[in-house]
Design a protein around this motif. Sequence first.
Motif, short mmCIF file in Angstrom:
data_model
loop_
_atom_site.label_atom_id
_atom_site.label_comp_id
_atom_site.label_asym_id
_atom_site.label_seq_id
_atom_site.Cartn_x
_atom_site.Cartn_y
_atom_site.Cartn_z
N ILE A 125 0.84 -1.20 0.00
CA ILE A 125 0.00 0.00 0.00
C ILE A 125 0.88 1.26 0.00
CG2 ILE A 125 -1.77 1.30 1.25
CD1 ILE A 125 -2.74 -1.36 -0.05
N LYS A 126 1.95 1.25 0.76
CA LYS A 126 2.83 2.42 0.86
C LYS A 126 3.54 2.76 -0.44
CE LYS A 126 3.71 2.03 5.80
NZ LYS A 126 4.69 1.69 6.84
N ILE A 127 3.80 1.76 -1.30
CA ILE A 127 4.52 2.05 -2.55
C ILE A 127 3.59 2.33 -3.73
CG2 ILE A 127 6.56 0.75 -1.81
CD1 ILE A 127 5.67 -1.47 -3.81
N MET A 128 2.28 2.35 -3.49
CA MET A 128 1.34 2.64 -4.58
C MET A 128 1.58 4.03 -5.15
SD MET A 128 -2.43 1.40 -3.54
CE MET A 128 -2.84 -0.31 -3.38
N PRO A 129 1.39 4.18 -6.46
CA PRO A 129 1.47 5.52 -7.04
C PRO A 129 0.25 6.34 -6.64
CG PRO A 129 0.75 3.94 -8.68
CD PRO A 129 1.09 3.15 -7.45
N LYS A 130 0.29 7.63 -6.98
CA LYS A 130 -0.86 8.49 -6.69
C LYS A 130 -2.11 7.97 -7.37
CE LYS A 130 1.06 12.99 -5.71
NZ LYS A 130 0.80 14.41 -5.87
N TRP A 131 -3.23 8.13 -6.68
CA TRP A 131 -4.54 7.79 -7.23
C TRP A 131 -5.18 9.05 -7.81
CZ3 TRP A 131 -8.14 3.61 -5.20
CH2 TRP A 131 -7.43 2.50 -4.77
N ILE A 132 -6.24 8.87 -8.56
CA ILE A 132 -7.07 9.99 -9.00
C ILE A 132 -8.02 10.25 -7.83
CG2 ILE A 132 -8.79 10.76 -10.67
CD1 ILE A 132 -7.51 8.56 -12.58
N PRO A 133 -7.97 11.45 -7.24
CA PRO A 133 -8.73 11.69 -6.01
C PRO A 133 -10.25 11.70 -6.23
CG PRO A 133 -7.48 13.64 -6.64
CD PRO A 133 -7.15 12.58 -7.63
N ALA A 134 -10.97 11.47 -5.14
CA ALA A 134 -12.43 11.57 -5.15
C ALA A 134 -12.84 13.03 -5.29
CB ALA A 134 -12.99 10.98 -3.86
N LYS A 135 -14.07 13.24 -5.76
CA LYS A 135 -14.56 14.61 -5.93
C LYS A 135 -15.97 14.74 -5.37
CE LYS A 135 -11.86 15.82 -9.94
NZ LYS A 135 -11.36 17.14 -10.09
N THR A 136 -16.21 15.89 -4.76
CA THR A 136 -17.55 16.29 -4.33
C THR A 136 -17.70 17.77 -4.65
OG1 THR A 136 -17.63 14.64 -2.57
CG2 THR A 136 -19.10 16.52 -2.35
N ASN A 137 -18.78 18.11 -5.33
CA ASN A 137 -19.03 19.49 -5.76
C ASN A 137 -17.85 20.06 -6.54
OD1 ASN A 137 -21.57 19.51 -4.51
ND2 ASN A 137 -20.66 20.11 -2.56
N GLY A 138 -17.20 19.22 -7.34
CA GLY A 138 -16.09 19.66 -8.18
C GLY A 138 -14.76 19.81 -7.47
N ALA A 139 -14.74 19.60 -6.15
CA ALA A 139 -13.49 19.75 -5.39
C ALA A 139 -12.98 18.37 -4.99
CB ALA A 139 -13.75 20.58 -4.14
N ASN A 140 -11.65 18.24 -5.00
CA ASN A 140 -11.03 16.99 -4.54
C ASN A 140 -11.27 16.82 -3.04
OD1 ASN A 140 -10.09 16.76 -7.13
ND2 ASN A 140 -7.96 17.15 -6.61
N VAL A 141 -11.61 15.60 -2.64
CA VAL A 141 -11.85 15.30 -1.22
C VAL A 141 -11.14 14.00 -0.86
CG1 VAL A 141 -14.09 16.49 -1.09
CG2 VAL A 141 -14.02 14.09 -1.77
N PRO A 142 -10.74 13.87 0.41
CA PRO A 142 -10.11 12.60 0.82
C PRO A 142 -11.16 11.49 0.88
CG PRO A 142 -10.35 14.07 2.70
CD PRO A 142 -10.78 14.83 1.50
N MET A 143 -10.69 10.27 0.71
CA MET A 143 -11.60 9.12 0.74
C MET A 143 -10.87 7.92 1.32
SD MET A 143 -13.67 7.60 -2.46
CE MET A 143 -14.70 6.17 -2.28
N LYS A 144 -11.55 7.20 2.20
CA LYS A 144 -10.98 5.99 2.80
C LYS A 144 -11.35 4.78 1.96
CE LYS A 144 -11.25 7.69 7.52
NZ LYS A 144 -11.89 7.49 8.82
N PHE A 145 -10.43 3.83 1.90
CA PHE A 145 -10.66 2.56 1.22
C PHE A 145 -10.19 1.42 2.10
CE2 PHE A 145 -10.95 4.94 -2.71
CZ PHE A 145 -11.82 4.18 -3.47
N VAL A 146 -10.77 0.25 1.87
CA VAL A 146 -10.30 -0.99 2.48
C VAL A 146 -10.06 -1.97 1.34
CG1 VAL A 146 -10.87 -2.92 3.97
CG2 VAL A 146 -11.57 -0.61 4.62
N ILE A 147 -8.87 -2.54 1.31
CA ILE A 147 -8.53 -3.52 0.28
C ILE A 147 -8.05 -4.80 0.97
CG2 ILE A 147 -6.97 -4.13 -1.60
CD1 ILE A 147 -6.86 -1.28 -2.43
N PRO A 148 -8.63 -5.94 0.60
CA PRO A 148 -8.10 -7.21 1.11
C PRO A 148 -6.94 -7.67 0.23
CG PRO A 148 -10.11 -7.62 -0.11
CD PRO A 148 -9.88 -6.13 -0.14
N ILE A 149 -5.85 -8.03 0.85
CA ILE A 149 -4.71 -8.57 0.12
C ILE A 149 -4.56 -10.02 0.57
CG2 ILE A 149 -2.23 -8.43 -0.29
CD1 ILE A 149 -2.47 -5.42 0.10
#
Length: 153
Positions: free
Chosen positions: A120-144
């Motif tokens: 997870i730490k070496i992942m490249p940048k993601w395309i951020p989430a958006k709300t009302n046209g502004a970038n917002v943080p978003m939490k994810f859970v991924i099973p490995i």
Amino acid sequence: MNKIDNVYRYMCCLLFFVIVISQVIAQGNETGLKNDSITLENMFPTDREPEQFAQYPGGDVALLRFIKTNLNYPEQSRPFGTHGKVYVRFIVSENGDVKDPRIIRSPLDVYCNKEALRIIKIMPKWIPAKTNGANVPMKFVIPIEFIAPKKIK
């Protein structure tokens, strides 16, 4: 938007993920990714739903390949044949950085947990989430998923 529209949008997103995952599995059977060491099942946002979800560059298939390519089964776990899933939560920040990865559930040993966090730490940048046209943080859970390598006799 009303609540029904949000539920409808959420259901459409879930359906989309199911379709993508089935395509990944189908492509995996053709490209040698069968019995992959990771899955994208149960990948879900854990925050309030943004208008546009954060995305890994290239989509879910690219995320699956990134994890498969970079995941190393820990040598210390080999003698015990450790296998199972490590669930990692992380935040995709407003600028797409992957931040604050944490193990939220794992029946596995510390070595598999460390490897899941490393991925997870070496992942490249993601395309951020958006709300009302502004970038917002978003939490994810991924099973490995870690699958013990077969012993050669």
